[in-house]
Each structure stands twice: as structure tokens, then as C-alpha cells.
Design a protein around this motif. Structure first.
Motif, PDB file in Angstrom:
ATOM      1  N   TYR A  47       0.926  -1.049   0.060  1.00 33.87           N
ATOM      2  CA  TYR A  47       0.066   0.060   0.087  1.00 33.87           C
ATOM      3  C   TYR A  47       0.634   1.237   0.120  1.00 33.87           C
ATOM      4  N   ASN A  48       2.239   1.092  -0.489  1.00 30.64           N
ATOM      5  CA  ASN A  48       3.108   2.237  -0.462  1.00 30.64           C
ATOM      6  C   ASN A  48       3.434   2.716   1.000  1.00 30.64           C
ATOM      7  N   GLY A  49       3.270   1.791   1.862  1.00 29.87           N
ATOM      8  CA  GLY A  49       3.564   2.229   3.374  1.00 29.87           C
ATOM      9  C   GLY A  49       4.891   1.987   3.834  1.00 29.87           C
ATOM     10  N   THR A  50       5.120   2.361   5.169  1.00 26.26           N
ATOM     11  CA  THR A  50       6.444   2.311   5.582  1.00 26.26           C
ATOM     12  C   THR A  50       6.355   1.957   6.986  1.00 26.26           C
ATOM     13  N   VAL A  51       7.365   1.185   7.413  1.00 29.08           N
ATOM     14  CA  VAL A  51       7.522   0.671   8.789  1.00 29.08           C
ATOM     15  C   VAL A  51       8.799   1.226   9.395  1.00 29.08           C
TER      16      VAL A  51
END
Length: 172
Positions: free
Chosen positions: A145-149
Motif C-alpha cells: 500500500y506504499n506504506g512504511t515501517v
């Protein structure tokens, strides 16, 4: 088999080992089952998971959410992926953290969905810690989802996993 004196003892131990193996297989199966998001929404499924974990573990989990209507705002796929991230991190906490408490926060800030999972456990050196399969799976799900961690942790200071996903709704 042939030693009559040890047969009963060995049968008893074998039976106990099999019972333990069956119990572990059931526990693993339950953690792998994808909840039916048509029956319960994301929040219900997280609360059900935590209720079960709170009854069977020494870690006490709490869940908070704000600014999101799971049924209206999140499609089923992202609900499942967020649930899987929560499941994975809960498993990591139980296995590795030596924590007594863990808190899950899921909220919307501006145009982002923020999932933060924190525990009061032993922590780790976030810079040198090797990423295990669980964390790699979490990162992969966020990237869908084009997310980051982001991981924030220090030895003796607990552990926080923060997943940031650009916010979108299922409604136009």
C-alpha cells in the motif's frame, strides 16, 4: 516396545508429547486463519484476537482506534493485511519481548493510516537487530500500500513498531 518394564512409562510420555504437538498445531492453525471480514470488521477481529491472547498469555494486550470506520473506510484486502500485521507483531511480542503489556493504536492522521504497536518488554537495538521473517512480512504488507515501517527500540526500553500507510477510503 520390547521392554515390558518401560512400556507404560514410554507410552505415557509419548501420549503427552502427542497431546502437546496437537495443541501446538491447533494454536498455529488459529493464528493462520484469516478472519471472515464479511462477518466481523477489522476492529471486531482484532478485539477477538486480543481477547483470546489475553486469556492464554502473560502479556496483556489493549487496542485503541480513532478516526476510522473500518467498514466504510477500508476495503477488505487492507483490513486483512492490517489484521495480519497485528497478528504477526503479537506473535513477535509473545515470543521475544518478555513484556507484560502491549498496546495497539490504529488511527487516521491527516491522509495517513497509522498503526503503532508498543510493548514494555526487553526491547532491542533497532540498528543492529537482524530482521526476522515476521518483520519482513510486516514490511512487505505495508509496501503493498506504499506504506512504511519504522521500529523504535532500545535494550530495556520496550519496542514500538509503527506502520504508516497512505490513507484511502473505499468510498469515492
Amino acid at each position: 516396545k520390547t521392554d515390558k518394564d518401560k512400556r507404560d512409562y514410554c507410552l505415557e510420555n509419548s501420549s503427552e508429547y502427542l497431546d502437546n504437538a496437537i495443541g501446538e498445531i491447533r494454536r498455529i492453525y488459529k493464528t493462520l486463519v484469516i478472519p471472515d471480514m464479511r462477518v466481523n470488521n477489522l476492529f471486531d477481529n482484532i478485539n477477538n484476537l486480543l481477547q483470546e491472547l489475553n486469556m492464554t498469555n502473560t502479556v496483556q494486550f489493549k487496542f485503541y482506534n480513532e478516526g476510522i470506520n473500518a467498514e466504510k473506510d477500508l476495503d477488505k484486502n487492507i483490513q486483512i493485511d492490517i489484521f495480519r500485521i497485528v497478528q504477526e507483531q503479537m506473535n513477535n511480542i509473545i515470543k521475544h519481548a518478555d513484556a507484560t503489556q502491549a498496546i495497539i493504536n490504529l488511527n487516521r492522521q491527516n491522509n495517513e493510516l497509522i498503526l503503532a504497536i508498543s510493548d514494555d518488554g526487553k526491547g532491542a537495538d533497532a540498528l543492529t537487530e537482524k530482521k526476522g521473517v515476521g518483520i519482513i512480512n510486516i514490511i512487505s504488507r505495508a509496501e503493498l500500500y506504499n506504506g512504511t515501517v519504522v521500529i523504535a527500540s532500545r535494550p530495556g526500553k520496550g519496542y514500538t513498531l509503527k506502520v504508516v500507510i497512505p490513507y484511502f477510503t473505499t468510498n469515492p
